[in-house]
Scaffold this motif. Structure first.
Motif, short mmCIF file in Angstrom:
data_model
loop_
_atom_site.label_atom_id
_atom_site.label_comp_id
_atom_site.label_asym_id
_atom_site.label_seq_id
_atom_site.Cartn_x
_atom_site.Cartn_y
_atom_site.Cartn_z
N VAL A 35 0.82 -1.21 0.00
CA VAL A 35 0.00 0.00 0.00
C VAL A 35 0.86 1.26 0.00
O VAL A 35 0.63 2.19 -0.78
CB VAL A 35 -0.95 -0.01 1.21
N THR A 45 -4.04 4.13 3.92
CA THR A 45 -4.95 4.15 5.07
C THR A 45 -4.86 2.82 5.80
O THR A 45 -4.51 1.79 5.22
CB THR A 45 -6.41 4.36 4.62
N ASP A 47 -7.40 1.16 6.86
CA ASP A 47 -8.43 0.28 6.30
C ASP A 47 -7.89 -0.47 5.09
O ASP A 47 -8.14 -1.68 4.94
CB ASP A 47 -9.66 1.11 5.88
N ARG A 48 -7.17 0.23 4.25
CA ARG A 48 -6.63 -0.41 3.04
C ARG A 48 -5.55 -1.43 3.40
O ARG A 48 -5.49 -2.52 2.81
CB ARG A 48 -6.06 0.66 2.11
N ALA A 52 -5.74 -5.51 2.76
CA ALA A 52 -4.69 -6.21 2.02
C ALA A 52 -4.07 -7.33 2.85
O ALA A 52 -3.62 -8.34 2.31
CB ALA A 52 -3.61 -5.22 1.59
#
Length: 212
Positions: A35, A45, A47-48, A52
């Motif tokens: 990311v 972020t 969340d991301r 992942a």
């Protein structure tokens, strides 16, 4: 009366991490590398990263309390790895072989660790807010030391006169380019693997530059 030998909670040794805990930390760092290398620090972020890593956000926060903590952990590991090729130059070796070997090692890193290269590039482009001290205290002294080695090789007539620091900059620019600008390189070359041609080109370029 028995003596109380219990350690204060703050001083008690931490229990070793379990295999599952280690695996989850590794998954978080692997996801963070993906990311951050794609989106940069600002675009990444939690969340991301959690998605992942295949974890919930609360589960991720159990292991790393913030986005900054994940980023810092990645950068600490990265800088040591990034300096290894330069550290491996042997002042007592054959100067041309040592410098060409350095070029080859840096190109291999661009091939094998493209995400790490982009993570480093993103940090530098942002002004190195999270690793400026590491650059000052780790990278600069190493470059200064290697520049003195190169200057001595020049004084001994073993390689052609060059500015040693700008030589190192040139190696960085001409090798890391293949990772940091991968899309551009592969668009121009099509399906061709860029690294065999890059290796041959850089071997010729630096050999001609450095041969007395």
């Amino acid at each position: 009366m028995e003596e109380n030998t219990a350690q204060p909670q703050s001083l008690a040794p931490k229990p070793p991490r379990t295999r599952i805990q280690k695996a989850k930390r590794e998954a978080i760092l692997e996801a963070g590398l993906d990311v951050f290398s794609e989106a940069g620090f600002r675009g990444a972020t939690l969340d991301r990263i959690a998605a992942a890593a295949g974890l919930s956000k609360p589960n991720l926060l159990y292991y790393y309390p913030s986005k900054e903590a994940i980023h810092d952990a990645l950068l600490r590991d990265l800088l040591s790895t990034w300096l290894d090729p330069l550290t491996a130059i042997d002042p007592d070796g054959n100067p041309l072989d040592e410098l060409l070997g350095y070029v080859q090692r840096k190109l291999a890193m661009a091939r094998d660790f493209p995400r790490e290269s982009r993570l480093f590039a993103n940090e530098i482009i942002q002004g190195a807010p999270h690793m400026h001290a590491h650059l000052r205290d780790g990278l600069k002294p190493l470059v200064d030391r290697m520049a003195r080695v190169i200057d001595q090789w020049i004084a001994d007539g073993k390689i052609a006169p060059v500015d040693p620091v700008h030589l190192i900059f040139s190696v960085w620019a001409l090798t890391q380019h293949y990772a940091d600008f991968d899309v551009q390189v592969r668009t121009v070359l099509g399906d061709e693997d860029p690294f065999p041609g890059a290796e041959a080109h850089l071997e010729t370029l630096f050999r001609r530059l450095l041969t007395p």
